[in-house]
Design an enzyme around this catalytic site. Structure first.
Site, mmCIF file in Angstrom:
data_model
loop_
_atom_site.group_PDB
_atom_site.id
_atom_site.type_symbol
_atom_site.label_atom_id
_atom_site.label_comp_id
_atom_site.label_asym_id
_atom_site.label_seq_id
_atom_site.Cartn_x
_atom_site.Cartn_y
_atom_site.Cartn_z
ATOM 1 N N ASN A 105 60.714 60.237 33.999
ATOM 2 C CA ASN A 105 60.760 59.290 35.132
ATOM 3 C C ASN A 105 60.632 57.852 34.651
ATOM 4 O O ASN A 105 61.255 56.956 35.220
ATOM 5 C CB ASN A 105 59.679 59.623 36.163
ATOM 6 C CG ASN A 105 60.073 60.806 37.008
ATOM 7 O OD1 ASN A 105 60.934 60.695 37.875
ATOM 8 N ND2 ASN A 105 59.489 61.966 36.723
ATOM 9 N N HIS A 108 55.865 63.051 43.124
ATOM 10 C CA HIS A 108 55.320 64.403 43.001
ATOM 11 C C HIS A 108 56.449 65.417 43.249
ATOM 12 O O HIS A 108 57.227 65.254 44.192
ATOM 13 C CB HIS A 108 54.179 64.616 44.005
ATOM 14 C CG HIS A 108 53.538 65.952 43.852
ATOM 15 N ND1 HIS A 108 52.628 66.228 42.839
ATOM 16 C CD2 HIS A 108 53.705 67.098 44.531
ATOM 17 C CE1 HIS A 108 52.260 67.501 42.924
ATOM 18 N NE2 HIS A 108 52.895 68.047 43.954
ATOM 19 N N ARG A 129 35.016 58.745 35.025
ATOM 20 C CA ARG A 129 36.150 58.226 35.821
ATOM 21 C C ARG A 129 36.040 56.748 36.117
ATOM 22 O O ARG A 129 37.018 56.023 36.130
ATOM 23 C CB ARG A 129 36.173 58.922 37.183
ATOM 24 C CG ARG A 129 36.916 60.210 37.252
ATOM 25 C CD ARG A 129 36.845 60.742 38.661
ATOM 26 N NE ARG A 129 37.708 59.977 39.574
ATOM 27 C CZ ARG A 129 37.505 59.852 40.878
ATOM 28 N NH1 ARG A 129 36.478 60.428 41.446
ATOM 29 N NH2 ARG A 129 38.332 59.162 41.621
ATOM 30 N N GLY A 134 57.870 61.625 30.071
ATOM 31 C CA GLY A 134 58.358 60.271 30.347
ATOM 32 C C GLY A 134 59.764 60.201 30.912
ATOM 33 O O GLY A 134 60.373 59.131 30.919
ATOM 34 N N ASN A 176 53.306 57.024 43.793
ATOM 35 C CA ASN A 176 53.290 58.209 42.920
ATOM 36 C C ASN A 176 54.493 59.072 43.259
ATOM 37 O O ASN A 176 54.944 59.094 44.404
ATOM 38 C CB ASN A 176 52.001 59.014 43.179
ATOM 39 C CG ASN A 176 51.907 60.260 42.320
ATOM 40 O OD1 ASN A 176 52.195 60.226 41.117
ATOM 41 N ND2 ASN A 176 51.513 61.380 42.913
ATOM 42 N N ARG A 230 45.483 61.578 36.036
ATOM 43 C CA ARG A 230 44.086 61.238 36.276
ATOM 44 C C ARG A 230 43.973 60.703 37.691
ATOM 45 O O ARG A 230 44.871 60.043 38.204
ATOM 46 C CB ARG A 230 43.593 60.199 35.273
ATOM 47 C CG ARG A 230 43.514 60.785 33.874
ATOM 48 C CD ARG A 230 42.317 60.312 33.109
ATOM 49 N NE ARG A 230 41.055 60.709 33.703
ATOM 50 C CZ ARG A 230 39.863 60.437 33.165
ATOM 51 N NH1 ARG A 230 39.797 59.770 32.045
ATOM 52 N NH2 ARG A 230 38.752 60.820 33.751
HETATM 53 C C1 GAR Z 1 57.072 64.708 37.158
HETATM 54 O O1 GAR Z 1 57.752 65.877 37.571
HETATM 55 C C2 GAR Z 1 56.146 64.207 38.240
HETATM 56 O O2 GAR Z 1 56.656 64.417 39.521
HETATM 57 C C3 GAR Z 1 54.924 65.043 37.986
HETATM 58 O O3 GAR Z 1 54.785 65.038 36.589
HETATM 59 C C4 GAR Z 1 56.086 65.028 36.024
HETATM 60 C C5 GAR Z 1 56.135 63.993 34.930
HETATM 61 O O4 GAR Z 1 57.325 64.112 34.209
HETATM 62 N N1 GAR Z 1 53.768 64.494 38.640
HETATM 63 C C6 GAR Z 1 52.827 65.239 39.232
HETATM 64 O O5 GAR Z 1 52.836 66.452 39.217
HETATM 65 C C7 GAR Z 1 51.750 64.432 39.940
HETATM 66 N N2 GAR Z 1 50.873 65.299 40.621
HETATM 67 P P1 GAR Z 1 57.845 62.941 33.289
HETATM 68 O O6 GAR Z 1 56.714 62.624 32.302
HETATM 69 O O7 GAR Z 1 59.044 63.537 32.581
HETATM 70 O O8 GAR Z 1 58.192 61.781 34.160
#
Ligand code: GAR
Length: 210
Positions: A13, A102, A58, A11, A100, A84
């Site tokens: 982000n 990434h 899904r 969490g 999103n 998901r």
């Molecule tokens: C983040 O680094 C995000 O970019 C990645 O999951 C992490 C979540 O961290 N997302 C992906 O890889 C999507 N394909 P967080 O829970 O600390 O925000």
């Protein structure tokens, strides 16, 4: 705009968005007991948990997700560690209003463990991408990317720290840009900006030279 943040991990982000006063009306997690839920609670944001176990199909999962989003009158969705894959029905219902983040320079290294994938590959540059979500996994029109250099001798942990720092700076900025209608997804699937390129560049100034 009433935002929903879709989570499933630590969490960080979500915390970055909440700390920048993004109007988050709902957090949806696909896993129970994760750090993101505790962060939502700390900020007094309602949380709904929808797990794969409850909704292995899904389409059932997404139907429930859409009903939940409608119940909270959600306008826009930010995915932050939500692992998901959304169905076409959900993407269509929110097209141009789902983003999103990434941790790589897409289209390189989509999927899980992107930072580690890039590190093990030995790239000299990687980074962070924020994009509109389409029916694919980590695909869709790119709104913003910030590169991160991988110097020789950098450890995986150091790279992870650098990437997350960029994520936490960039994601709230992109959300703000969408809120202010500086950027949107046009009918033809391309990204439109209503600010000049120099301004877009200075808008994420300081993030380029990490
Ligand atoms: C983040 O680094 C995000 O970019 C990645 O999951 C992490 C979540 O961290 N997302 C992906 O890889 C999507 N394909 P967080 O829970 O600390 O925000």
């Amino acid at each position: 705009m009433r935002w929903a943040v879709l989570v499933g991990g630590t969490g960080s982000n979500l915390r970055a968005l909440l700390s920048e006063d993004v109007p988050v009306a709902l957090v949806v997690s696909h896993r129970s007991g994760v750090g993101a839920i505790a962060i939502a609670e700390e900020f007094g944001v309602p949380v709904e948990v929808l797990t794969k176990r409850e909704y292995p199909d899904r389409h059932d999962f997404d139907r429930e997700l859409r009903q939940t989003l409608n119940r909270y009158d959600i306008d826009a969705i930010a995915m932050a560690g939500f692992l998901r894959w959304l169905t076409k029905e959900t993407v269509d219902a929110f097209r141009g209003r789902i983003i999103n983040i990434h941790p790589s320079l897409l289209p390189a290294f989509p999927g899980l463990h992107a930072i580690e994938q890039a590190y093990r590959y030995g790239v000299r540059w990687t980074g962070v991408t924020v994009h509109f979500v389409d029916e694919g996994q980590d695909t869709g029109p790119i709104i913003a990317q910030v590169p991160v250099r991988v110097d020789p001798g950098t450890s995986l942990g150091e790279l992870e720290t650098a990437i997350h720092k960029v994520e936490h700076d960039l994601y709230p900025k992109v959300v703000a840009a969408l809120e202010q209608h500086w950027v949107w997804l046009a009918e033809d699937g391309t990204i439109k900006w209503q600010v000049p390129p120099e301004e877009v560049r200075s808008w994420i100034d300081g993030l380029y030279l990490v």
